[in-house]
Design an enzyme around this catalytic site. Sequence first.
Site, PDB file in Angstrom:
ATOM      1  N   ASP A  29      70.890 -24.303  50.288  1.00  0.00           N
ATOM      2  CA  ASP A  29      70.233 -23.671  51.434  1.00  0.00           C
ATOM      3  C   ASP A  29      69.192 -24.589  52.072  1.00  0.00           C
ATOM      4  O   ASP A  29      68.944 -24.499  53.272  1.00  0.00           O
ATOM      5  CB  ASP A  29      69.559 -22.369  50.996  1.00  0.00           C
ATOM      6  CG  ASP A  29      70.557 -21.304  50.585  1.00  0.00           C
ATOM      7  OD1 ASP A  29      71.642 -21.246  51.207  1.00  0.00           O
ATOM      8  OD2 ASP A  29      70.275 -20.542  49.647  1.00  0.00           O
TER       9      ASP A  29
ATOM     10  N   ASP B 289      73.879 -23.305  58.476  1.00  0.00           N
ATOM     11  CA  ASP B 289      74.752 -22.292  57.878  1.00  0.00           C
ATOM     12  C   ASP B 289      76.181 -22.609  58.308  1.00  0.00           C
ATOM     13  O   ASP B 289      76.605 -22.275  59.405  1.00  0.00           O
ATOM     14  CB  ASP B 289      74.332 -20.901  58.355  1.00  0.00           C
ATOM     15  CG  ASP B 289      75.030 -19.787  57.595  1.00  0.00           C
ATOM     16  OD1 ASP B 289      76.217 -19.980  57.236  1.00  0.00           O
ATOM     17  OD2 ASP B 289      74.417 -18.735  57.384  1.00  0.00           O
TER      18      ASP B 289
ATOM     19  N   LYS C 232      61.720 -43.979  43.942  1.00  0.00           N
ATOM     20  CA  LYS C 232      61.609 -42.919  42.948  1.00  0.00           C
ATOM     21  C   LYS C 232      60.205 -42.325  42.953  1.00  0.00           C
ATOM     22  O   LYS C 232      59.205 -43.042  42.932  1.00  0.00           O
ATOM     23  CB  LYS C 232      61.946 -43.473  41.563  1.00  0.00           C
ATOM     24  CG  LYS C 232      61.858 -42.441  40.460  1.00  0.00           C
ATOM     25  CD  LYS C 232      62.170 -43.053  39.099  1.00  0.00           C
ATOM     26  CE  LYS C 232      61.969 -42.033  37.978  1.00  0.00           C
ATOM     27  NZ  LYS C 232      62.242 -42.621  36.651  1.00  0.00           N
TER      28      LYS C 232
ATOM     29  N   ASN D 179      73.391 -27.279  42.519  1.00  0.00           N
ATOM     30  CA  ASN D 179      73.620 -26.011  41.836  1.00  0.00           C
ATOM     31  C   ASN D 179      74.744 -26.193  40.818  1.00  0.00           C
ATOM     32  O   ASN D 179      75.254 -27.305  40.634  1.00  0.00           O
ATOM     33  CB  ASN D 179      73.959 -24.911  42.850  1.00  0.00           C
ATOM     34  CG  ASN D 179      75.130 -25.283  43.739  1.00  0.00           C
ATOM     35  OD1 ASN D 179      76.259 -25.448  43.273  1.00  0.00           O
ATOM     36  ND2 ASN D 179      74.857 -25.453  45.036  1.00  0.00           N
TER      37      ASN D 179
END
Length: 422
Positions: free
Chosen positions: A289, A318, A299, A220
Amino acid sequence: MTTQSANRLFGRRILLGISAGIAAYKSAQLARLLKQAGCEVRVVMTEGAQAFITPLTLQALTGEAVRTSLLDPEAEAGMGHIELARWADIILIAPATADLMARLAQGMADDLLTTLCLASEAEKIMAPAMNQAMWRHVATQRNAARLAQDGWRLLGPASGDQACGDVGPGRMLEPEAIVAELIQPISEAPHENAPAQGLHVVITAGPTREPLDPVRYLSNHSSGKMGFALATAAAELGARVTLISGPVSLSTPAGVERIDVETALQMHEASRRLAASCDIFIGCAAVADYRAEAAAEHKIKKREGEDGLTLSLVKNPDIIADVAKQRDAAGGRPFVVGFAAETRDLEAYARDKLVRKRLDMIVANDVSAAGLGFGADDNAALLLWRNGEGESGASLPPQPKTQLARAVIERALGCLTPRPVH
């Protein structure tokens, strides 16, 4: 450039010892950073260390000849090893292998580096680096304890991926983290009455990377800036801070211990281990997540005639919820602070997360706002916390992340006692 008034390393003479570990390649960067901090640096290498990095590299970085042998006729004509032992203000060994630790623990002086250590009255520091099983071995732990009793200061090791493929404690601290431990600006040293004095704060920061194959991963946009700002603020308020960081391009804050991880599973393991003995745990990392059910060994190639690719993902643990559960089972520690990065319905999602994950406090921010959130230097936040009187909250307007971090840490300290009833 660091000034003498703010940097205990300025003008200090550091003897950098390098022993035979794969982490020796990091010693080049360490030497460069020490020079940038205003130190005089001379290097001594063991025979085995020269198999990993050349003396010429260290000579080019320090501007000083590198010593490698106790039996160098030219250097020893004037008792060179004694002169070098007297020259040093600090002896820093990085990496320090299990073998070197064992020899020093027994007072051996069978090469130039160990001889210098015995002959010098300088401050002595080492950064251990070895396989995780070697570090955990009872003999190594016994030697580490003996060295600490003898006056050695041990920095690390950190936990994470190792060159041998193992994962666990044994990685040498990154050069930036070592220098941060040494540099401890005098002007910013915590006052004995600092509000966080005596507390241990653990903070997660940055993104995680979940490998899909050897060259691709899921991640992210987290830069880690907020987590690093929190670590800085907690250290300035007097806390002992451990920062568990995903892959970011940020320098370790002064006085902060840093543990580098890549994946959510590695961050989870480090968090659960450290949460058992800390006072405040802050989960600021942007943890993926999901991860690949099984990362491809090679690859993943595009296939003719196929316009799509299907990935099988499984849910990651979590971390913040598991730490809160661990806290409840252990009887009340640590105080758990979570973060919520949302794009809509900020307060509703934050309140739900606060209750559902049994947190003590949550810091929520709208990452869709222009100029705030991921990668930016500024942020705004909604703080919600629970105490004996119920739930309370406060809105913090847009401001530099450094200021916001200070406000978050001070609020957490204010909530620490009395603790909320879950």
